[in-house]
Design a protein around this motif. Structure first.
Motif, PDB file in Angstrom:
ATOM      1  N   SER A 245       0.812  -1.213   0.000  1.00 17.52           N
ATOM      2  CA  SER A 245       0.000   0.000   0.000  1.00 17.52           C
ATOM      3  C   SER A 245       0.848   1.268   0.000  1.00 17.52           C
ATOM      4  O   SER A 245       0.320   2.363  -0.184  1.00 17.52           O
ATOM      5  CB  SER A 245      -0.910   0.011   1.239  1.00 17.52           C
ATOM      6  N   ARG A 246       2.157   1.146   0.224  1.00 17.03           N
ATOM      7  CA  ARG A 246       3.010   2.328   0.281  1.00 17.03           C
ATOM      8  C   ARG A 246       3.231   2.896  -1.114  1.00 17.03           C
ATOM      9  O   ARG A 246       3.218   2.196  -2.114  1.00 17.03           O
ATOM     10  CB  ARG A 246       4.347   1.997   0.937  1.00 17.03           C
ATOM     11  N   MET A 247       3.430   4.220  -1.166  1.00 16.70           N
ATOM     12  CA  MET A 247       3.677   4.898  -2.417  1.00 16.70           C
ATOM     13  C   MET A 247       5.081   4.553  -2.937  1.00 16.70           C
ATOM     14  O   MET A 247       5.994   4.288  -2.153  1.00 16.70           O
ATOM     15  CB  MET A 247       3.569   6.414  -2.231  1.00 16.70           C
ATOM     16  N   PRO A 248       5.271   4.576  -4.241  1.00 17.47           N
ATOM     17  CA  PRO A 248       6.605   4.311  -4.789  1.00 17.47           C
ATOM     18  C   PRO A 248       7.614   5.359  -4.331  1.00 17.47           C
ATOM     19  O   PRO A 248       7.268   6.510  -4.055  1.00 17.47           O
ATOM     20  CB  PRO A 248       6.393   4.393  -6.305  1.00 17.47           C
ATOM     21  N   CYS A 249       8.877   4.938  -4.264  1.00 18.19           N
ATOM     22  CA  CYS A 249       9.982   5.844  -3.941  1.00 18.19           C
ATOM     23  C   CYS A 249      10.836   6.048  -5.188  1.00 18.19           C
ATOM     24  O   CYS A 249      10.922   5.166  -6.043  1.00 18.19           O
ATOM     25  CB  CYS A 249      10.864   5.255  -2.833  1.00 18.19           C
ATOM     26  N   GLY A 250      11.468   7.185  -5.263  1.00 19.86           N
ATOM     27  CA  GLY A 250      12.387   7.448  -6.349  1.00 19.86           C
ATOM     28  C   GLY A 250      13.816   7.188  -5.923  1.00 19.86           C
ATOM     29  O   GLY A 250      14.182   7.373  -4.756  1.00 19.86           O
TER      30      GLY A 250
END
Length: 606
Positions: A329-334
């Motif tokens: 559920s976590r947002m993607p990281c760059g």
């Protein structure tokens, strides 16, 4: 040509919009058209007016189940058409797609508020513009449109043309890295792959290597926007007809490369944005181009980490990629790639030291800084990492940091001095031994060091202090050599017998050291004369009637047959004399005379 990808929540009208803009159907599969749901990547294009640019669109699915497919579509593309529906507003996949674009550092986009015929687009436009402005996209132009009524399409085309004008053309001479988004077989032609060419140029007849290096393939033909081409430069959508073993095994997520120009990395150091590194799961998926590779995360600093990839990828310093938790559920990281060839971390404290070093890196290629950190590297390897350095090689393709080069010269001089001190009867330090002592990868570097160091000299693959022609002989050996010199003063060609050499203490090692030092001249095993005896003997023999026999030479030189035979063979090898038949020799005159001039020809036979 310009290439854009769509982005936005499922069922917000991305496919309908590009269909209205281009007149082409982006949904390639019957199931997509039956369900009205994009399941895979679609590819359509148009010209933005009679004098406008060609624009190709990569249409991506918006459903949360297909985020990996969306990542494969937007990964190689430099600009976006972001879509939000006026009647639904901001939605979860709107947020996740925006997080992906921000992670990739995308800076160019146009916002389309679709379904403006169903709801007032104003509030959604204001909210979305504000959300996008907080990311790498910054403030973007926004147009309200309706794919059903056609309202706003001309205004959208105008904004897309302005965006196309802002985009810069990449280097057409750049190394090719073509991420594949489709691969299929055409009857009569074989394997065809498609992708977005980000930079460089593809030409018919080119050779390309697969990402794992397992196959080299030939480009049989090229198409862009269904037109046959002999060459295509990025940015462009391309279809490449390939020939060669392994072509039929290509799939989405693989990559084709300019041969010999890329570093394949399985371990890399990165800077992470979007979430503290310490909070990341140990196992994530790295998305780069169209590839999706499982990685293991090792936190280093607050925002830096080491990634270990399940398979190697062709990476360069400054590459942007996405870290995502499959099904999470976590947002993607760059991530920004800082080092594609990082040092091993094996000792306690290595991780903290590495974190401090990475904190100073920006992710922008820095040739001087990279050379300073690595100290020694081949130019080709540096270029393969995406870094260039404006320095000249010291040997072959080797680049060296100036401070490290100076330190190496000092170390080499110290090793040469130590070797001479600890092994006085051995010749100078061998080049290979010096290479191992200094931990250098190439003997050419040792030779370059010796040439550059004023306190060193090189002779026959060995290194000496520059204050003499060879090693300084121990006093006892020097005294023995002086005794030989006295013996030969009156009869320079009567080499001392083995018993005499043993009496003087010139056993094998001492004799070899004396020869290497240039104090004695080796004629054959156990036969030594003084340096210059060969030229002196040739001068004596030149006075004889030509040709002459061994006996005549022996008498002229006042020596024994034990010495005369090997001495004449030595003179033959040096070019002073030449055999006429089994019994006779003659002097050559195409050798240097004592005055340094050269004569040519053979002494006439009288």
């Amino acid at each position: 040509m310009r290439v854009l990808a769509t982005a936005g929540h499922v069922d917000h009208g991305k496919s309908a919009l590009v269909r209205a803009l281009t007149g082409m159907e982006p949904d390639r599969h019957p199931e997509e058209r039956r369900r009205g749901l994009t399941l895979d990547l679609g590819f359509v294009w148009t010209r933005l007016g009679p004098d406008g640019d060609h624009v190709a669109f990569v249409d991506v699915p918006g459903h949360e189940r297909f985020v990996p497919t969306m990542l494969a579509g937007v990964g190689p593309v430099p600009a976006m058409l972001f879509v939000v529906a006026a009647d639904q507003g901001w939605q979860p996949q709107s947020q996740e797609h925006l997080a992906v674009l921000d992670a990739l550092g995308v800076r160019h986009a146009v916002l389309a508020i679709t379904r403006s015929d169903l709801a007032d687009p104003g509030p959604v436009r204001a909210d979305t513009v504000e959300r996008l402005a907080r990311t790498s996209l910054g403030k973007v132009p926004a147009v309200a449109v309706s794919a059903v009524t056609g309202a706003g399409l001309d205004a959208l085309r105008a904004e897309l043309q302005l965006l196309a004008d802002e985009l810069t053309d990449p280097d057409p001479d750049a190394d090719v890295r073509l991420w594949l988004d489709r691969a299929f077989t055409v009857r009569g032609h074989g394997t065809v792959v498609t992708g977005t060419l980000g930079a460089g140029t593809l030409r018919a007849g080119d050779r390309l290597v697969t990402g794992d290096g397992s196959a080299v393939l030939r480009v049989r033909g090229l198409q862009t926007l269904h037109e046959e081409r002999t060459a295509v430069s990025g940015v462009a959508r391309v279809a490449v007809n390939l020939h060669g073993p392994g072509a039929d095994g290509l799939r989405r997520g693989q990559v084709l490369l300019t041969p010999g120009r890329w570093t394949h990395s399985e371990v890399l150091d990165v800077r992470v944005v979007g979430e503290p590194v310490a909070d990341l799961p140990r196992s994530l998926t790295l998305h780069l181009g169209t590839a999706a590779v499982p990685v293991t995360v090792r936190p280093l600093g607050d925002d830096t980490a080491r990634l270990t990839l399940a398979r190697g990828l062709p990476l360069r310093v400054g590459d942007r990629a996405v870290l995502r938790e499959p099904g999470g559920s976590r947002m993607p990281c760059g991530v920004t790639v800082l080092d594609v060839r990082p040092p091993r971390l094996t000792r306690r404290g290595d991780g903290r030291a590495r974190a401090a070093e990475l904190a100073a890196l920006t992710g922008r290629p820095d040739g001087a800084g990279e050379l300073r950190r690595r100290k020694l590297i081949r130019r080709a390897d540096l270029v393969a990492m995406g870094v260039s350095a404006r320095v000249e090689p010291v040997a072959g393709d080797w680049l060296v940091d100036d401070a490290h080069w100076t330190a190496l010269m000092d170390r080499l001089a110290a090793e040469v001095e130590r070797h001479a001190r600890e092994h006085p009867l051995e010749p100078g330090l061998p080049t290979e031994a010096a290479r191992r002592l200094l931990g250098l990868p190439d003997r050419a570097l040792v030779a370059a060091l010796a040439d550059a160091a004023p306190q060193l000299s090189s002779k026959q693959g060995r290194l000496y202090a520059a204050d003499g022609p060879g090693p300084a002989l121990p006093p006892a050996v020097r005294a023995a050599v002086d005794a030989v010199r006295r013996d030969l003063a009156r009869t320079p060609f009567r080499a001392p017998e083995a018993d005499r050499l043993a009496e003087l203490g010139l056993e094998h090692r001492a004799l070899a050291a004396s020869i290497t030092a240039g104090a004695l001249l080796r004629i054959a095993d156990g036969i030594v004369l003084l340096p210059g005896a060969d030229a002196r003997a040739a001068a004596e023999l030149r006075a004889l009637p030509q040709p002459f026999t061994v006996s005549e030479a022996r008498r002229a030189l006042d020596t024994t047959r034990r010495v005369a035979v090997p001495l004449l063979e030595f003179l033959d090898a040096r070019g002073y004399t030449q055999r006429v038949d089994d019994q006779h020799r003659r002097c050559r005159t195409d050798v240097a005379n004592g005055d340094g001039r050269r004569r040519t020809g053979i002494e006439p036979v009288l």
